[in-house]
Motif scaffolding. Structure first.
Motif, PDB file in Angstrom:
ATOM      1  N   ASP A  19       0.959  -1.213   0.006  1.00 39.89           N
ATOM      2  CA  ASP A  19       0.144  -0.010   0.047  1.00 39.89           C
ATOM      3  C   ASP A  19       0.918   1.225  -0.097  1.00 39.89           C
ATOM      4  O   ASP A  19       1.715   1.487   1.009  1.00 39.89           O
ATOM      5  N   MET A  20       1.066   1.920  -1.028  1.00 39.41           N
ATOM      6  CA  MET A  20       1.619   3.199  -1.186  1.00 39.41           C
ATOM      7  C   MET A  20       1.268   4.300  -0.045  1.00 39.41           C
ATOM      8  O   MET A  20       0.130   4.595   0.169  1.00 39.41           O
ATOM      9  N   ASP A 112      -3.256   2.593  -5.824  1.00 40.13           N
ATOM     10  CA  ASP A 112      -2.088   2.512  -5.137  1.00 40.13           C
ATOM     11  C   ASP A 112      -1.919   1.339  -3.996  1.00 40.13           C
ATOM     12  O   ASP A 112      -1.219   1.268  -3.083  1.00 40.13           O
TER      13      ASP A 112
HETATM   14 MG   LIG Z   1      -2.319   4.094   0.147  1.00 38.10          MG
END
Ligand SMILES: [Mg+2]
Length: 421
Positions: A19-20, A112
């Protein structure tokens, strides 16, 4: 399903979830060094809400969904940046390219977030941790985006793990520890259980995942209908379906293609030749979905990873590679002279409208369109680049003979070469 050594019923799969962190804001900070370390929010135009807040902004209490006014009240020196979907999709794809070096099972969960099934390259969860660390480090070093990563025997648990140490953490749920984790995790921590479901479960005396997994199935079905079965599985840390193989679906709102040069370059001919290939690729897809483009964006990333993008409204809307290329060249001109070498370039069209205006086209436009369609047909029948513009040869000279030019090329009335030679 195989069982993990010593843990009956436990999947042997090693699943990673990445998860960015504050993705849109991080991309903006990465592409504009002046924004780094500052409270930044990504939002739309005019009366707008916060789409993403950088971690610096979050420290002031700025949250997603706040109005610009509310955000400014929390942090008067907040820097609003207008969102640029092309840039985010482009960065996401670069991240996916790194993930795909490890496995083809890279499932895009959102722009993302990705799931990866790394079982094929991992003998154990210790190995899973090493590979996860490597991927996380590469995404930070090569793309400049930090991420939170979780590794577990399933997707649901991997997502739970990645959320445990934000931002930038790496959490591994070893199969041997799952039972304890399930008994300590409140039901609302799992993805898919919202506030209403939580309240209903709590009323039934179910607070932890372990309690949910061991609850009476009929009772759950009575309260939640067909979801009852799914909830029970979730309580056990199981989820429906494996990690799917990679498939990137472009949002219908826009069509974009980008290219990272094999080496950074100042050479305008090389940049333009790639630009023409990308324009043709975009045009081919525009035609295949029967659309005209009303807006064009050009995105350039330089050797120091800084990036800039500019947009242009196209009136009348266009669909040929030649037209897209000509407009893109005009935008390109506004970036020149280059102060730094060019590393990456992307073209994207948006404001797509159905192509219903064919009957109203002027003769000249009609001829261009017919030519493009004829070339589509030839290239489709005899292979890509059977007919191609000079640009392909320039790109090939720059890249070497092994270049895999991804575009179908058409629509250039001048400078054709016969690729059959
Ligand atoms: Mg994120």
């Amino acid at each position: 399903m195989e069982t993990y050594k010593g843990v009956p019923g436990m999947s042997s799969k090693v699943i990673l979830h990445m998860d960015m962190n504050a993705f849109f804001a991080s991309v903006e900070q990465q592409s504009n060094p002046a924004l780094r370390g500052k409270p930044v929010i990504v939002c739309g135009r005019g009366r707008t809400v916060v789409t993403t807040a950088s971690y610096e902004a979050r420290r002031y209490g700025v949250k997603t969904g706040m109005s610009l006014y509310e955000a400014k009240k929390c942090c008067p020196r907040i820097i609003p940046v207008e969102g640029n979907h092309v840039k985010y999709a482009d960065t996401a794809k670069m991240i996916h390219e790194i993930c795909l070096e490890y496995t083809c099972f890279v499932e895009v969960f959102s722009i993302d977030e990705v799931f990866m099934d790394i079982s094929q390259v991992c003998e154990s969860f210790d190995c899973g941790r090493i590979i996860a660390k490597r991927i996380q480090k590469r995404v930070k070093k090569e793309i400049g985006i930090s991420s939170s990563v979780g590794v577990a025997p399933g997707k649901l648990l991997a997502k739970l793990a990645s959320g445990r140490d934000k931002p930038s953490g790496l959490v591994v749920f070893n199969p041997h520890d799952i039972e304890e984790i399930l008994s300590q995790t409140p039901v609302e921590d799992i993805c898919g259980i919202g506030e209403r479901t939580r309240a209903k479960l709590n009323n039934m005396g179910i607070e932890t995942l372990k309690e949910l997994g061991s609850a009476d199935t009929q009772l759950l079905i009575k309260s939640f209908g067909f979801m009852g079965n799914i909830l029970k599985k979730m309580g056990k840390g199981e989820e429906p379906g494996d990690v799917s193989p990679y498939c990137w679906k472009e949002p219908l709102k826009s069509i974009g293609h980008s290219n990272t040069f094999p080496r950074d370059t100042f050479n305008i001919d090389v940049v333009k030749s790639f630009l023409s290939l990308l324009s043709e690729k975009v045009a081919g897809r525009l035609r295949s979905c029967g659309r005209l483009a009303g807006k064009l964006s050009l995105y350039i990333r330089f050797s120091d990873f800084s990036g800039r993008s500019r947009q242009k409204t196209l009136s009348p809307a266009v669909k040929t590679g030649r037209d897209i290329f000509m407009h893109a060249c005009r935008i390109l001109k506004s970036f020149m002279p280059f102060k730094k070498a060019v590393r990456h370039i992307g073209v994207c069209v948006s404001s797509l409208i159905p192509d219903r205006a064919q009957g109203f086209l002027f003769e000249k436009e009609k001829r261009k369109e017919k030519l493009a369609e004829a070339m589509d047909k030839i290239n489709k029948r005899y292979g890509d680049f059977m007919i191609r513009p000079l640009a392909v040869d320039i790109a090939r000279d720059f890249t070497g003979p092994d270049i895999e030019i991804p575009a179908k090329v058409h629509g250039f009335p001048a400078g054709f070469r016969n690729a059959g030679k």
